[in-house]
Design a protein around this motif. Structure first.
Motif, PDB file in Angstrom:
ATOM      1  N   LEU A   1      -0.629   3.630  -6.098  1.00 28.20           N
ATOM      2  CA  LEU A   1      -1.283   4.379  -6.448  1.00 28.20           C
ATOM      3  C   LEU A   1      -0.950   6.428  -6.272  1.00 28.20           C
ATOM      4  N   HIS A   2      -0.586   6.128  -7.792  1.00 29.51           N
ATOM      5  CA  HIS A   2       0.007   7.647  -8.005  1.00 29.51           C
ATOM      6  C   HIS A   2      -0.942   8.381  -8.981  1.00 29.51           C
ATOM      7  N   VAL A   3      -1.252   9.399  -8.605  1.00 33.77           N
ATOM      8  CA  VAL A   3      -2.493  10.455  -9.277  1.00 33.77           C
ATOM      9  C   VAL A   3      -2.015  11.695  -9.150  1.00 33.77           C
ATOM     10  N   ASP A   4      -2.090  11.845 -10.663  1.00 28.73           N
ATOM     11  CA  ASP A   4      -1.647  13.517 -10.830  1.00 28.73           C
ATOM     12  C   ASP A   4      -2.987  14.560 -11.660  1.00 28.73           C
ATOM     13  N   ASN A   5      -2.024  15.870 -11.546  1.00 25.49           N
ATOM     14  CA  ASN A   5      -3.167  16.548 -11.565  1.00 25.49           C
ATOM     15  C   ASN A   5      -2.403  17.234 -12.910  1.00 25.49           C
ATOM     16  N   ILE A   6      -2.298  17.124 -14.368  1.00 21.33           N
ATOM     17  CA  ILE A   6      -1.814  17.431 -14.298  1.00 21.33           C
ATOM     18  C   ILE A   6      -1.454  18.987 -15.686  1.00 21.33           C
ATOM     19  N   LYS A   7      -3.050  19.761 -15.638  1.00 24.62           N
ATOM     20  CA  LYS A   7      -3.341  21.004 -15.725  1.00 24.62           C
ATOM     21  C   LYS A   7      -5.141  20.932 -15.775  1.00 24.62           C
ATOM     22  N   GLY A   8      -4.612  21.968 -15.774  1.00 27.25           N
ATOM     23  CA  GLY A   8      -6.764  22.429 -15.438  1.00 27.25           C
ATOM     24  C   GLY A   8      -6.660  23.752 -14.954  1.00 27.25           C
ATOM     25  N   THR A   9      -7.937  23.940 -14.545  1.00 26.19           N
ATOM     26  CA  THR A   9      -8.203  25.204 -13.747  1.00 26.19           C
ATOM     27  C   THR A   9      -8.827  25.116 -12.763  1.00 26.19           C
ATOM     28  N   ASN A  10     -10.502  24.326 -13.407  1.00 23.92           N
ATOM     29  CA  ASN A  10     -11.389  24.073 -12.782  1.00 23.92           C
ATOM     30  C   ASN A  10     -11.547  22.954 -12.071  1.00 23.92           C
ATOM     31  N   ASP A  11     -12.164  23.402 -10.598  1.00 25.87           N
ATOM     32  CA  ASP A  11     -11.094  22.303 -10.041  1.00 25.87           C
ATOM     33  C   ASP A  11     -12.860  20.682  -9.907  1.00 25.87           C
ATOM     34  N   HIS A  12     -13.769  21.092 -10.037  1.00 30.95           N
ATOM     35  CA  HIS A  12     -14.526  20.206 -10.519  1.00 30.95           C
ATOM     36  C   HIS A  12     -13.757  19.426 -11.681  1.00 30.95           C
TER      37      HIS A  12
ATOM     38  N   PRO B   1       1.211  -1.431  -0.149  1.00 32.99           N
ATOM     39  CA  PRO B   1       0.434  -0.198   0.255  1.00 32.99           C
ATOM     40  C   PRO B   1       0.682   1.704   0.340  1.00 32.99           C
ATOM     41  N   PHE B   2       0.321   2.125  -1.294  1.00 31.99           N
ATOM     42  CA  PHE B   2       1.395   3.518  -1.185  1.00 31.99           C
ATOM     43  C   PHE B   2      -0.023   4.384  -1.963  1.00 31.99           C
ATOM     44  N   PHE B   3       0.599   5.795  -1.362  1.00 33.53           N
ATOM     45  CA  PHE B   3      -0.466   6.318  -2.342  1.00 33.53           C
ATOM     46  C   PHE B   3       0.577   7.392  -1.951  1.00 33.53           C
ATOM     47  N   VAL B   4       0.653   8.341  -3.302  1.00 35.52           N
ATOM     48  CA  VAL B   4       0.868   9.094  -3.730  1.00 35.52           C
ATOM     49  C   VAL B   4      -0.183  10.039  -5.189  1.00 35.52           C
ATOM     50  N   GLY B   5       0.152  11.962  -4.728  1.00 37.46           N
ATOM     51  CA  GLY B   5      -0.829  12.608  -4.877  1.00 37.46           C
ATOM     52  C   GLY B   5      -0.709  14.179  -5.169  1.00 37.46           C
ATOM     53  N   ASN B   6      -0.744  14.427  -6.809  1.00 38.22           N
ATOM     54  CA  ASN B   6      -0.567  15.649  -7.094  1.00 38.22           C
ATOM     55  C   ASN B   6      -1.765  16.167  -7.785  1.00 38.22           C
ATOM     56  N   LEU B   7      -2.475  16.256  -6.643  1.00 37.90           N
ATOM     57  CA  LEU B   7      -4.243  17.418  -6.973  1.00 37.90           C
ATOM     58  C   LEU B   7      -3.542  18.690  -6.405  1.00 37.90           C
ATOM     59  N   PRO B   8      -3.082  19.651  -7.449  1.00 36.23           N
ATOM     60  CA  PRO B   8      -3.306  21.117  -6.578  1.00 36.23           C
ATOM     61  C   PRO B   8      -4.345  21.611  -6.791  1.00 36.23           C
ATOM     62  N   PHE B   9      -6.165  21.767  -5.738  1.00 34.59           N
ATOM     63  CA  PHE B   9      -7.260  22.639  -5.683  1.00 34.59           C
ATOM     64  C   PHE B   9      -6.621  23.745  -4.823  1.00 34.59           C
ATOM     65  N   SER B  10      -7.809  24.600  -5.467  1.00 31.85           N
ATOM     66  CA  SER B  10      -7.514  25.594  -4.732  1.00 31.85           C
ATOM     67  C   SER B  10      -7.848  26.123  -3.669  1.00 31.85           C
ATOM     68  N   LYS B  11      -6.684  26.708  -2.795  1.00 26.95           N
ATOM     69  CA  LYS B  11      -6.662  26.695  -1.116  1.00 26.95           C
ATOM     70  C   LYS B  11      -7.929  27.226  -0.442  1.00 26.95           C
TER      71      LYS B  11
END
Length: 239
Positions: free
Chosen positions: A193-204, A156-166
């Motif tokens: 599991l690795h999940v990365d948001n690569i680009k985007g501006t809308n949090d939804h 079990p291991f998770f790395v996430g890059n999910l830069p939502f608005s503060k």
């Protein structure tokens, strides 16, 4: 799915002082029985998730087709939406019913739902043999693009890059809970599991593209490989 293969299913009841959760999962889609009624979901006990609809009722996170049955109600609409997208694009059939302490906030309900779903995933998967094991997927949603990479590793291991608005909330769900929920699921599902948001501006859009990418990675990793029945996909000989 070939008729010779047995569908991989699980039914989980997770009851704590904070949440009461039922999860029925088929990794291979197809029909699911209705979740069993019990004292925890009697009409006088459903608040503050009231009203929990009848399982035969159509609502914002239900979709019944010939190949899949999806019906999800946690009391947090956006969480239901993400679980619906995950199940739909992973090819799962999934029923979830939750009564949580939403009078406090969204934390326990969302976290415990993902713990229960991870438990169901582990039970449904069964022996970790004959599987593709690794899965990856890119998923766009308008301006947003996310990538998910999954290894059914039993590590079990998770790395996430999910830069939502503060400090953002998406509907009734605090955006920061998405990282925490995915970590909870990966831990209970015993996957890397690795999940990365690569680009985007809308949090939804960023959140939904991440869950759709996760769905695609799950579909690939859980695929049973013809000719490798009973084989462990590891040089160690065990997963």
């Amino acid at each position: 799915m070939p008729a010779s293969l047995i569908r991989r299913t699980a039914l989980i009841n997770r009851i704590t002082n904070e949440t009461k959760i039922q999860v029925s999962l088929s990794l291979d889609g197809g029909p699911l029985d209705l979740l069993p009624d019990g004292a925890e979901f009697s009409p006088d006990k459903v608040k503050p998730n009231d009203p929990i609809p009848e399982q035969t009722a159509t609502h914002h996170a239900s979709q019944i087709t010939d190949s899949q049955q999806i019906w999800i109600w946690t009391g947090i609409g956006f969480l239901d939406h993400m679980l619906h997208a995950w199940a739909k694009h992973a090819g799962w059939s999934l029923r979830i019913r939750c009564r949580g302490d939403l009078a406090i906030d969204d934390h326990h309900t969302s976290e415990d739902t993902f713990i229960a779903l991870g438990h169901a995933f582990t039970n449904a998967l069964g022996p970790r043999t004959g599987l593709q094991r690794f899965g990856h997927c890119y998923a766009p949603l308008d301006e947003a693009l996310s990538r998910a990479v999954l290894d059914i590793s039993s590590r079990p291991f998770f790395v996430g890059n999910l830069p939502f608005s503060k400090g953002a909330s998406i509907g009734q769900l605090k955006a920061e809970m998405i990282h925490h929920c995915l970590n909870s699921w990966a831990t209970e599902a015993r996957v890397t599991l690795h999940v990365d948001n690569i680009k985007g501006t809308n949090d939804h859009h960023k959140a939904e593209s991440a869950f759709k990418a996760l769905a695609g990675a799950c579909a690939m990793a859980c695929r049973r490989v013809e000719g490798r029945e009973g084989e462990v996909g590891s040089t160690k000989g065990v997963l």
